[in-house]
Design a protein around this motif. Sequence first.
Motif, PDB file in Angstrom:
ATOM      1  N   HIS A 239       0.839  -1.204   0.000  1.00 61.87           N
ATOM      2  CA  HIS A 239       0.000   0.000   0.000  1.00 61.87           C
ATOM      3  C   HIS A 239       0.869   1.247   0.000  1.00 61.87           C
ATOM      4  O   HIS A 239       1.871   1.327   0.712  1.00 61.87           O
ATOM      5  CB  HIS A 239      -0.902   0.013   1.241  1.00 61.87           C
ATOM      6  CG  HIS A 239      -2.269  -0.538   0.984  1.00 61.87           C
ATOM      7  ND1 HIS A 239      -3.312   0.204   0.498  1.00 61.87           N
ATOM      8  CD2 HIS A 239      -2.755  -1.802   1.127  1.00 61.87           C
ATOM      9  CE1 HIS A 239      -4.381  -0.552   0.367  1.00 61.87           C
ATOM     10  NE2 HIS A 239      -4.071  -1.774   0.741  1.00 61.87           N
TER      11      HIS A 239
ATOM     12  N   HIS B 192      -6.778  -0.488   3.639  1.00 61.78           N
ATOM     13  CA  HIS B 192      -6.223  -1.788   3.968  1.00 61.78           C
ATOM     14  C   HIS B 192      -6.831  -2.822   3.023  1.00 61.78           C
ATOM     15  O   HIS B 192      -7.808  -2.556   2.332  1.00 61.78           O
ATOM     16  CB  HIS B 192      -6.533  -2.166   5.423  1.00 61.78           C
ATOM     17  CG  HIS B 192      -7.988  -2.415   5.682  1.00 61.78           C
ATOM     18  ND1 HIS B 192      -8.888  -1.399   5.937  1.00 61.78           N
ATOM     19  CD2 HIS B 192      -8.718  -3.564   5.703  1.00 61.78           C
ATOM     20  CE1 HIS B 192     -10.092  -1.905   6.114  1.00 61.78           C
ATOM     21  NE2 HIS B 192     -10.029  -3.232   5.971  1.00 61.78           N
ATOM     22  N   ASP B 193      -6.264  -4.011   3.018  1.00 60.82           N
ATOM     23  CA  ASP B 193      -6.753  -5.080   2.141  1.00 60.82           C
ATOM     24  C   ASP B 193      -7.701  -6.007   2.883  1.00 60.82           C
ATOM     25  O   ASP B 193      -7.683  -6.099   4.124  1.00 60.82           O
ATOM     26  CB  ASP B 193      -5.578  -5.865   1.556  1.00 60.82           C
ATOM     27  CG  ASP B 193      -4.870  -5.086   0.465  1.00 60.82           C
ATOM     28  OD1 ASP B 193      -5.574  -4.466  -0.341  1.00 60.82           O
ATOM     29  OD2 ASP B 193      -3.625  -5.092   0.437  1.00 60.82           O
TER      30      ASP B 193
ATOM     31  N   PRO C  23      -1.573  -3.073   6.788  1.00 57.71           N
ATOM     32  CA  PRO C  23      -2.332  -2.522   5.666  1.00 57.71           C
ATOM     33  C   PRO C  23      -2.374  -3.477   4.468  1.00 57.71           C
ATOM     34  O   PRO C  23      -3.234  -3.362   3.614  1.00 57.71           O
ATOM     35  CB  PRO C  23      -1.524  -1.267   5.315  1.00 57.71           C
ATOM     36  CG  PRO C  23      -0.109  -1.660   5.617  1.00 57.71           C
ATOM     37  CD  PRO C  23      -0.182  -2.575   6.818  1.00 57.71           C
ATOM     38  N   ASP C  24      -1.410  -4.424   4.382  1.00 57.67           N
ATOM     39  CA  ASP C  24      -1.276  -5.288   3.213  1.00 57.67           C
ATOM     40  C   ASP C  24      -0.415  -6.487   3.616  1.00 57.67           C
ATOM     41  O   ASP C  24      -0.049  -6.644   4.774  1.00 57.67           O
ATOM     42  CB  ASP C  24      -0.631  -4.514   2.045  1.00 57.67           C
ATOM     43  CG  ASP C  24       0.685  -3.851   2.451  1.00 57.67           C
ATOM     44  OD1 ASP C  24       1.532  -4.508   3.083  1.00 57.67           O
ATOM     45  OD2 ASP C  24       0.873  -2.656   2.146  1.00 57.67           O
TER      46      ASP C  24
END
Length: 342
Positions: free
Chosen positions: A61, A66-67, A152-153
């Motif tokens: 990211h 976020h994912d 976040p990823d």
Amino acid sequence: MSDFTNLPDLALRTNRAGVIAASDESFEERENLVNPWQPRFAEHTFGPKGQEYDGWETRRHRGPGHDWAIIRLGMPGVIRGVVIDTAWFKGNYPPFTSIEACRAGGYPSPSELDSAEWVEIVPRSALGGDAKHELPVSDDRIFTHVRLNIYPDGGVARLRVHGEVIPDPTLLTGLTVDLAALENGARTVACSNMFYSAPDNMLSPGLARNQADGWETARRRDSGNDWAVIELAAQGIPALIELDTTNLLFNAPGETRILGIDHQGPEPLPPADDPAWFELLPRTALQPDTPHRFRLAPAGRATTHVRVDIYPDGGIARLRILGALTTEAEQELNSRWTSNNG
């Protein structure tokens, strides 16, 4: 391991689960999250996008957000805990996660789930690299979908969602159904031996893929025999038993006997020689690599549990017990589903 990991995995591909959407899957596909095998890894296996991993991996990211990935559970139920496995993700795992769940009827698309009532069942929690994280859940509602959030990823190898299967009564009531199906809520509550593989395997959906995809015991060196006790999906009247030894060419039992009992309440099940048990299938010879079907006498007795004795040992690929729920069981299942509005 925590007790909840002994419950069925509602998010397993072989239990009919699927990953229906994800925010990103630039490096590795979302479908890997629910694969049934342990995550694999081979060093220096570089594809056009970099080192290959057996899991779900998103790009880095470069901004807010976020994912996430949405998993349709293969079997609706009450979730008792989840396992997030970051196996082999050592420098690219997500540092935090949370999990939400919802209950949606029918077969909604990802966009239709936007309006579902999502509730948080695992609060934001820290993750480490190359490790299994067991996260208990305290929520008695029935859910059909979960959303895995990563912050976040990064990469997650597997997501396991363990719980108690609570089938949709509209798919069971008034029909002939498999009372011993894991997806209908049946499960093994006791067995003599599971050296090679667990007895719940023989209750799994579909045909056994190989010899390991069933229940198989060690070789006995005494005068006894192996057995397993299965709690049926609900109280029912068994009408036909299928006992499949497919793929078991040299490890099939020589014979089997199947008993039934109508046992409700918290008290432990009585031993096999107690008169409360009755015979559904007398001691019968079995053949290797063969699906056996036995039609039972009409007007059978209400049954909540069965005991499968195999002589002296061996393996069973699949066990099916076809029958109908009793009126009492239908009412109980409908009441539980409607009162638990997720």
